[in-house]
Design a protein around this motif. Structure first.
Motif, short mmCIF file in Angstrom:
data_model
loop_
_atom_site.label_atom_id
_atom_site.label_comp_id
_atom_site.label_asym_id
_atom_site.label_seq_id
_atom_site.Cartn_x
_atom_site.Cartn_y
_atom_site.Cartn_z
N PRO A 55 0.82 -1.23 0.00
CA PRO A 55 0.00 0.00 0.00
C PRO A 55 0.86 1.27 0.00
N GLU A 56 1.96 1.27 0.74
CA GLU A 56 2.89 2.42 0.73
C GLU A 56 3.43 2.65 -0.69
N LEU A 57 3.85 1.54 -1.31
CA LEU A 57 4.43 1.65 -2.65
C LEU A 57 3.40 2.13 -3.66
N ARG A 58 2.22 1.53 -3.59
CA ARG A 58 1.19 1.90 -4.56
C ARG A 58 0.78 3.36 -4.39
N SER A 59 0.70 3.80 -3.14
CA SER A 59 0.31 5.20 -2.95
C SER A 59 1.44 6.13 -3.39
N ALA A 60 2.69 5.71 -3.17
CA ALA A 60 3.82 6.53 -3.65
C ALA A 60 3.82 6.59 -5.18
N LEU A 61 3.64 5.44 -5.83
CA LEU A 61 3.65 5.44 -7.30
C LEU A 61 2.49 6.25 -7.86
N ALA A 62 1.35 6.25 -7.13
CA ALA A 62 0.19 7.01 -7.59
C ALA A 62 0.49 8.51 -7.63
N SER A 63 1.48 8.94 -6.84
CA SER A 63 1.80 10.38 -6.81
C SER A 63 2.74 10.79 -7.94
N LEU A 64 3.22 9.84 -8.72
CA LEU A 64 4.12 10.19 -9.84
C LEU A 64 3.35 10.91 -10.94
N PRO A 65 4.03 11.75 -11.73
CA PRO A 65 3.38 12.28 -12.94
C PRO A 65 2.92 11.12 -13.82
N GLU A 66 1.87 11.33 -14.57
CA GLU A 66 1.20 10.25 -15.29
C GLU A 66 2.15 9.40 -16.14
N SER A 67 3.02 10.03 -16.91
CA SER A 67 3.88 9.27 -17.82
C SER A 67 4.84 8.37 -17.04
N MET A 68 5.37 8.88 -15.94
CA MET A 68 6.31 8.11 -15.14
C MET A 68 5.59 6.98 -14.40
N ARG A 69 4.37 7.28 -13.95
CA ARG A 69 3.57 6.29 -13.22
C ARG A 69 3.33 5.06 -14.09
N ARG A 70 3.03 5.30 -15.35
CA ARG A 70 2.71 4.20 -16.25
C ARG A 70 3.90 3.25 -16.39
N ILE A 71 5.09 3.83 -16.56
CA ILE A 71 6.28 3.00 -16.73
C ILE A 71 6.60 2.27 -15.42
N ALA A 72 6.47 3.00 -14.30
CA ALA A 72 6.77 2.39 -13.00
C ALA A 72 5.81 1.24 -12.71
N SER B 188 12.66 17.01 -4.70
CA SER B 188 12.34 15.72 -5.32
C SER B 188 11.07 15.83 -6.17
N ASP B 189 10.11 16.60 -5.71
CA ASP B 189 8.93 16.84 -6.58
C ASP B 189 9.35 17.48 -7.90
N CYS B 190 10.29 18.37 -7.81
CA CYS B 190 10.77 19.05 -9.01
C CYS B 190 11.45 18.05 -9.95
N VAL B 191 12.26 17.14 -9.40
CA VAL B 191 12.90 16.12 -10.24
C VAL B 191 11.84 15.33 -11.01
N MET B 192 10.75 14.95 -10.31
CA MET B 192 9.70 14.18 -11.00
C MET B 192 9.07 15.02 -12.11
N GLU B 193 8.91 16.32 -11.88
CA GLU B 193 8.35 17.17 -12.93
C GLU B 193 9.34 17.31 -14.10
N LEU B 194 10.63 17.41 -13.79
CA LEU B 194 11.64 17.47 -14.84
C LEU B 194 11.60 16.20 -15.71
N CYS B 195 11.40 15.06 -15.04
CA CYS B 195 11.31 13.79 -15.78
C CYS B 195 10.10 13.81 -16.71
N GLU B 196 8.97 14.26 -16.17
CA GLU B 196 7.77 14.38 -16.99
C GLU B 196 8.01 15.32 -18.18
#
Lengths: 378, 378
Positions: A55-72, B188-196
Motif C-alpha cells: 500500500p505504501e508503494l502503490r500510494s507513492a507510485l500514484a503520486s508520480l506524474p502520469e507518464s512516469m507512473r505508467r512506466i513504474a 524531489s517533486d521538481c525532479v519528477m516534474e523534470l522527468c515528466e
C-alpha cells in the motif's frame, strides 16, 4: 540442483538455545524441536512485509506524474504495457522485509509500524537501479517479462528510474520520524555505492578476463549487491532507535548475507536449474560474464585456469562449449571456492547479527531471511 | 542579433519608484537615475554566487566514489577526461544564484549564508538532468566540450547522473537547517516534474509536427525549464523562513521567468548568433525541433503554416532550406508570438515577484537575474 540451493550454506546456529520464538508480527509460533529452517518463516515474513509495504508503494507510485507512473507500474508488474491491471508480479521484496524485520528485531512492533515508508523507499531505490541497469546491460527480460526499456524505450526507462529515486528520497524527507534524515543520508550514500558497483561491473566486463582480480570482483559484488541489503537492515535499526554500533553491525550483516547470496546466485548462474531460477543454466558463461566462481577459477593458477582463459578468450559457440567451460570452472576450483566463500560470508553475517541482536528469539526473523536469500535467486 | 537578446523582453518596472538599492550582498550600489539594467548587477550576483557555491559543490563532488567523481568533475568542467585539472568551464550557475538571491531578498545575509547547501543541491540536480538528457537526446557537445557519454560511454554518464541526484538529496538530508526537509520534498517533486517534461519533449519529437498543440508545448517547457528555476527560488524562500504564500509566489516567479527564458532561447535557436550562443543559428530547425515559435507558427492557421508543415515533413536539406523554414516560421507569426509571449511571461514573473517581495530594493537582485536569463542563453 537442490543440494546447492539448499545445502551450500551451513548456518551456525547457537547451540543449546531453546526453540525460537520469532519477533516478527504474526510469526510467533513455536518451532518443533529439531525442526530446521525450511523457508517457511521467511515466506511468512515476506508475505507480511508485502502486505504492509505494497500500500505504501502503490500510494507513492500514484503520486508520480502520469507518464512516469505508467512506466513504474509496468516495471513493478502491476500493469501491462497498455495500462491495464496485471497479476501481481513485483518480485519478492526482500529488501523491505529486511527493513521491517530489522526494525522489529531491535524495536518491536512499534518500530516496525514506523518503518513502512523507509521500507518502501528502499524498494523504490532497488527498482530504480534495476530500471537503469537493464538499460546499461541491454537485458531484455526481467521477471519473465520484457524490461521497461524494451517496451518504452531507453529514454523513458532512464526517466522512470530517475523519478523513482526522487520518490524514494521524497518519502523519507516527508517522514516525520526522528530517524528519517539519518535514513536518507544512508540511503543516498548507498545509491552512490550502487553506482560505483555497477560502474565497476560494466568496466570489468570490458577488460580481458585474465586481468581481473578476485579482490576487485568481491568489492564490486559487495557494492552492487551487499550495499543495499546492508542499508535495508541499517534503516530498520535506525527506525528502532538503535545505537550506532547496532546499526553498523546490521549493515555488515546485510552486506555479508548479500555477498553470500551473490556467490550462490553465481553458482546457480552456471550450474542452476532454469525451472527454478528463471535464468537458463550457463547463461553467465555464454555471455562470458566474470562472475565470482569464474574469476576464482581464472586466478587459481591451475591448468584448468589456463583452459578456461582460452575458452573465455573466444565467443560462445554451442552447448558443448558451455559444458567444457563449466567443467573448467569446476576443475579449477571455482565452484568449491564459491560455496566455501558463501558459507564463510554467512558465518560472518551471523556474527554481526549476534552483535546487533544478541537474543536468538529476536534475531530469528533476520536469520530466516538471510537463509532464504542465500538459497534462492531474487 | 543583439536586438533580440537585449530587446525582446520589456520589463514592467514600477513607475515612480526611487533608484533601487539591491539587497544582495556586495551589490548595494545606487543606480543612477535613468540607468538601465545592463546585466552588470546580474554578473556580480552570479560571480558572488559562484564564489560561495563552488566550494560547497567541490566538497560534495569530492565525497563521491572515485569513478563517479571523475565523470562528475569532467562534466562540471573542472577536469579533463584524463583527470588533469581544467580551466573552469562549469556554466553560469544561475540556479544557485537564484537560491541565494531569493534567500537574501526574504531573509537577508543570514538566510543567504544558511542556504549554501540548498544552492549546491539545486545545481547538482540541474547537472544530473543534463547528464541524462544528453544521453537521451544523443547530444555530443555541451559547453563547447564533448558530453560525458561521448567521452565515458552511456553507462557511466547514466550512473554519474544517478550519483549526482543522490548527492543532491544527501546534502539536504544532512543539512540541520529547519527548512531542509521541506526543501528536499520540493526538490524531489521538481525532479519528477523534470522527468515528466523530458518525457513529453522526447515523446513530442516523435509525433508528426501538425499533431502537437501549443498548450502542451508550453506545459512541457514549463516542466522542463521553468520547474527547476521556480524550485530554486522557492528553496531560497524556504531557507529565509518565508510564509507559504511567499514561497509559492517565488516559485511562480521562477517558472514564469523560466518560460520567458525558453521562449527567447528558442528564438535564438532559430535566428540567433552562434558566436554569442554557442549554438549555430538554425540548428533547431535543421533538427526539425518542435520549439515554441515553430509550434506557434504551425498552429497559426496561416498559409505560411501550411508551407512550414510541408518543410518540416521532409528532412533538412541545405542552407537554403533553413532560410525558407525560418522565413515561414516568421511569416506565420511564430517569432512575434514568441517575443510577445516572453514579454507576457516576464510581466507575470514581475507580478509574482512583487507579491513575494514587495520592496523594490529587496527584489532588485531577483529582477536582475530574471532579466539576465531572458536575454542570454545559459
Amino acid at each position: 540442483m537442490t543440494e546447492i540451493r539448499r545445502g551450500a550454506v551451513a548456518t551456525r546456529r547457537p547451540t543449546g538455545t531453546p526453540p525460537e520464538r520469532h519477533g516478527a508480527i504474526g510469526t510467533q509460533r513455536e518451532k518443533e524441536p529439531g525442526e530446521s529452517s525450511d523457508g517457511h518463516e521467511a515466506a511468512i515474513l515476506l508475505s507480511e512485509s508485502r502486505a504492509s509495504v505494497d500500500p505504501e508503494l502503490r500510494s507513492a507510485l500514484a503520486s508520480l506524474p502520469e507518464s512516469m507512473r505508467r512506466i513504474a507500474l509496468y516495471h513493478f508488474g502491476w500493469q501491462h504495457a497498455d495500462g491495464t491491471p496485471a497479476a501481481d508480479n513485483a518480485g519478492k521484496a526482500i529488501r523491505p522485509a529486511l527493513v521491517l524485520t530489522a526494525a522489529t528485531a531491535l524495536g518491536g512492533s512499534a518500530a516496525r509500524a514506523a518503518a513502512g515508508r523507509a521500507a518502501a523507499a528502499v524498494e523504490l531505490v532497488h527498482n530504480f537501479t534495476l530500471l537503469h541497469d537493464d538499460v546499461m546491460d541491454r537485458d531484455a527480460t526481467r521477471r519473465h517479462r520484457p524490461t521497461a526499456w524494451a517496451v518504452f524505450g531507453d529514454a523513458d526507462a532512464i526517466l522512470a528510474g530517475d523519478a523513482l529515486q526522487a520518490l524514494a528520497l521524497r518519502l523519507l524527507a516527508a517522514d516525520p520520524h526522528p530517524a528519517s534524515a539519518a535514513a536518507a543520508i544512508r540511503l543516498s550514500d548507498c545509491v552512490m555505492e550502487l553506482c560505483e558497483g555497477q560502474h565497476a561491473d560494466t568496466a570489468m566486463e570490458r577488460r580481458p578476463p585474465t586481468e581481473v582480480t578476485l579482490d576487485e570482483t568481491l568489492v564490486m559484488a559487495e557494492a552492487k549487491t551487499g550495499a543495499l541489503l546492508g542499508c535495508a537492515c541499517a534503516l530498520g535499526a535506525l527506525y528502532a532507535g538503535a545505537a550506532t554500533e547496532e546499526v553498523e553491525a546490521l549493515d555488515a550483516f546485510g552486506r555479508q548475507a548479500g555477498l553470500a547470496f551473490q556467490l550462490i546466485d553465481d553458482v546457480i548462474g552456471i550450474w542452476g536449474d532454469p525451472r527454478h531460477t528463471g535464468k537458463p543454466a550457463g547463461a553467465d558463461l555464454a555471455a562470458r560474464k566474470k562472475s565470482l566462481p569464474v574469476v576464482a577459477a581464472l586466478t587459481s593458477g591451475t591448468p584448468a585456469a589456463a583452459e578456461l582463459a582460452e575458452l573465455y578468450a573466444a565467443p560462445y559457440e554451442d552447448q558443448e562449449d558451455l559444458e567444457r567451460t563449466a567443467l573448467a570452472v569446476e576443475r579449477a576450483g571455482g565452484r568449491d571456492w564459491a560455496q566455501a566463500q558463501a558459507a564463510d560470508r554467512m558465518a560472518r553475517a551471523m556474527q554481526e547479527l549476534a552483535r546487533a541482536v544478541p537474543e536468538p528469539e529476536a534475531a530469528g526473523g533476520l536469520l530466516a531471511l538471510a537463509e532464504f536469500v542465500t538459497r534462492r535467486s531474487t
